[in-house]
Design a protein around this motif. Sequence first.
Motif, mmCIF file in Angstrom:
data_model
loop_
_atom_site.group_PDB
_atom_site.id
_atom_site.type_symbol
_atom_site.label_atom_id
_atom_site.label_comp_id
_atom_site.label_asym_id
_atom_site.label_seq_id
_atom_site.Cartn_x
_atom_site.Cartn_y
_atom_site.Cartn_z
ATOM 1 N N VAL A 115 19.985 16.439 24.266
ATOM 2 C CA VAL A 115 20.387 16.649 22.880
ATOM 3 C C VAL A 115 19.872 15.485 22.038
ATOM 4 O O VAL A 115 20.108 14.322 22.355
ATOM 5 C CB VAL A 115 21.915 16.779 22.758
ATOM 6 N N LEU A 116 19.159 15.822 20.965
ATOM 7 C CA LEU A 116 18.605 14.818 20.069
ATOM 8 C C LEU A 116 19.428 14.687 18.787
ATOM 9 O O LEU A 116 19.554 13.597 18.240
ATOM 10 C CB LEU A 116 17.162 15.170 19.706
ATOM 11 N N GLU A 117 19.968 15.821 18.331
ATOM 12 C CA GLU A 117 20.675 15.812 17.056
ATOM 13 C C GLU A 117 21.582 17.035 16.980
ATOM 14 O O GLU A 117 21.229 18.108 17.464
ATOM 15 C CB GLU A 117 19.641 15.855 15.921
ATOM 16 N N VAL A 118 22.742 16.846 16.380
ATOM 17 C CA VAL A 118 23.680 17.935 16.133
ATOM 18 C C VAL A 118 23.929 17.975 14.628
ATOM 19 O O VAL A 118 24.265 16.954 14.031
ATOM 20 C CB VAL A 118 25.012 17.723 16.878
ATOM 21 N N ILE A 119 23.724 19.144 14.033
ATOM 22 C CA ILE A 119 23.886 19.294 12.590
ATOM 23 C C ILE A 119 24.890 20.401 12.319
ATOM 24 O O ILE A 119 24.785 21.502 12.873
ATOM 25 C CB ILE A 119 22.541 19.641 11.916
ATOM 26 N N PHE A 171 26.708 24.041 6.897
ATOM 27 C CA PHE A 171 27.586 25.013 6.269
ATOM 28 C C PHE A 171 28.375 25.813 7.295
ATOM 29 O O PHE A 171 28.528 27.024 7.194
ATOM 30 C CB PHE A 171 26.792 25.946 5.341
ATOM 31 N N GLY A 172 28.861 25.120 8.332
ATOM 32 C CA GLY A 172 29.684 25.765 9.353
ATOM 33 C C GLY A 172 28.915 26.318 10.539
ATOM 34 O O GLY A 172 29.509 26.740 11.518
ATOM 35 N N GLU A 173 27.608 26.339 10.471
ATOM 36 C CA GLU A 173 26.771 26.756 11.600
ATOM 37 C C GLU A 173 26.317 25.491 12.322
ATOM 38 O O GLU A 173 25.856 24.544 11.689
ATOM 39 C CB GLU A 173 25.548 27.549 11.129
ATOM 40 N N ILE A 174 26.425 25.480 13.639
ATOM 41 C CA ILE A 174 26.039 24.304 14.414
ATOM 42 C C ILE A 174 24.595 24.466 14.881
ATOM 43 O O ILE A 174 24.236 25.460 15.510
ATOM 44 C CB ILE A 174 26.967 24.106 15.630
ATOM 45 N N ILE A 175 23.789 23.487 14.562
ATOM 46 C CA ILE A 175 22.382 23.452 14.976
ATOM 47 C C ILE A 175 22.228 22.289 15.955
ATOM 48 O O ILE A 175 22.620 21.166 15.642
ATOM 49 C CB ILE A 175 21.452 23.244 13.767
ATOM 50 N N VAL A 176 21.688 22.579 17.127
ATOM 51 C CA VAL A 176 21.462 21.538 18.124
ATOM 52 C C VAL A 176 19.959 21.417 18.339
ATOM 53 O O VAL A 176 19.312 22.370 18.771
ATOM 54 C CB VAL A 176 22.167 21.872 19.460
ATOM 55 N N ARG A 177 19.420 20.273 18.002
ATOM 56 C CA ARG A 177 18.024 19.987 18.302
ATOM 57 C C ARG A 177 18.000 19.289 19.646
ATOM 58 O O ARG A 177 18.756 18.352 19.884
ATOM 59 C CB ARG A 177 17.407 19.079 17.236
#
Length: 94
Positions: free
Chosen positions: A68-72, A75-81
């Motif tokens: 995992v590099l980044e968690v964003i 607007f309530g949606e979780i994006i995991v890079r």
Amino acid sequence: MSSQVSTALPPVIAEHIAAVIAFDLERIVATFRSDAYVIDKSREIWGVEAIRKYAAEEFVGDRVTLEVLEVIDHFGEIIVRAKYDGSYDNRPAK
């Protein structure tokens, strides 16, 4: 609510990532609802049994690991890079 970088993963996403890293098919599948679908490379995989087959081949079978590099929280949606690696480059083309 706006977009923000976070370091905390919601529990189900953290469990999914841990299951992938452990190559544990049953744990991976358990992180999906029965009516879930996955969009991967312009393919749609519908339902838990189709997801099981997909995960068995493309995560467990290909020994995929991820960092995992980044968690964003967008607007309530979780994006995991994440940085992915595995033996998928050695699989014959379909």
